[in-house]
Design a protein around this motif. Sequence first.
Motif, mmCIF file in Angstrom:
data_model
loop_
_atom_site.group_PDB
_atom_site.id
_atom_site.type_symbol
_atom_site.label_atom_id
_atom_site.label_comp_id
_atom_site.label_asym_id
_atom_site.label_seq_id
_atom_site.Cartn_x
_atom_site.Cartn_y
_atom_site.Cartn_z
ATOM 1 N N ALA A 59 0.828 -1.208 0.000
ATOM 2 C CA ALA A 59 0.000 0.000 0.000
ATOM 3 C C ALA A 59 0.867 1.264 0.000
ATOM 4 O O ALA A 59 0.580 2.215 -0.735
ATOM 5 C CB ALA A 59 -0.945 -0.008 1.197
ATOM 6 N N ALA A 60 1.907 1.293 0.801
ATOM 7 C CA ALA A 60 2.798 2.456 0.841
ATOM 8 C C ALA A 60 3.507 2.628 -0.498
ATOM 9 O O ALA A 60 3.668 3.752 -0.985
ATOM 10 C CB ALA A 60 3.816 2.316 1.968
ATOM 11 N N ARG B 106 1.186 4.196 -3.094
ATOM 12 C CA ARG B 106 0.955 5.632 -2.876
ATOM 13 C C ARG B 106 2.041 6.490 -3.527
ATOM 14 O O ARG B 106 1.783 7.641 -3.884
ATOM 15 C CB ARG B 106 0.870 5.940 -1.385
ATOM 16 C CG ARG B 106 -0.450 5.546 -0.753
ATOM 17 C CD ARG B 106 -0.626 6.125 0.640
ATOM 18 N NE ARG B 106 0.320 5.599 1.621
ATOM 19 C CZ ARG B 106 0.146 4.479 2.314
ATOM 20 N NH1 ARG B 106 -0.928 3.738 2.122
ATOM 21 N NH2 ARG B 106 1.055 4.081 3.198
ATOM 22 N N VAL B 107 3.243 5.960 -3.679
ATOM 23 C CA VAL B 107 4.351 6.755 -4.238
ATOM 24 C C VAL B 107 4.856 6.208 -5.571
ATOM 25 O O VAL B 107 5.829 6.724 -6.113
ATOM 26 C CB VAL B 107 5.515 6.871 -3.223
ATOM 27 C CG1 VAL B 107 5.059 7.575 -1.957
ATOM 28 C CG2 VAL B 107 6.118 5.518 -2.907
#
Length: 102
Positions: A52-53, A56-57
């Motif tokens: 998920a992290a 996001r990027v």
Amino acid sequence: QTSVDAEGNPVHAGDMAAQLRQAFDNLETVLKGAGMTLADVVRLNYATTDIAAYLRVAGDVAKRFPAGAPPPAGTLLGVAALFHPDILIEIEATACARGPAP
């Protein structure tokens, strides 16, 4: 490549964006030593402890490649752990030196 300094120490604990930037900085250093650039990368594989992290990027990755060119094909794998508990992302690149155009 991972988010490590020149001595191999993990940097940017807990910050996926910073770790991804550092891993790409390290990759570009290795490529430069071989007379290549990110334009020569034909495949990227990612292993991350936090999908998920990463997602996001993930858009930051495309910005590292030449304008108008899509990033190379790759695989994203979720893993339980990497070599150090502070490391969130590891990238593996395959680069192919391209000869002069015919």
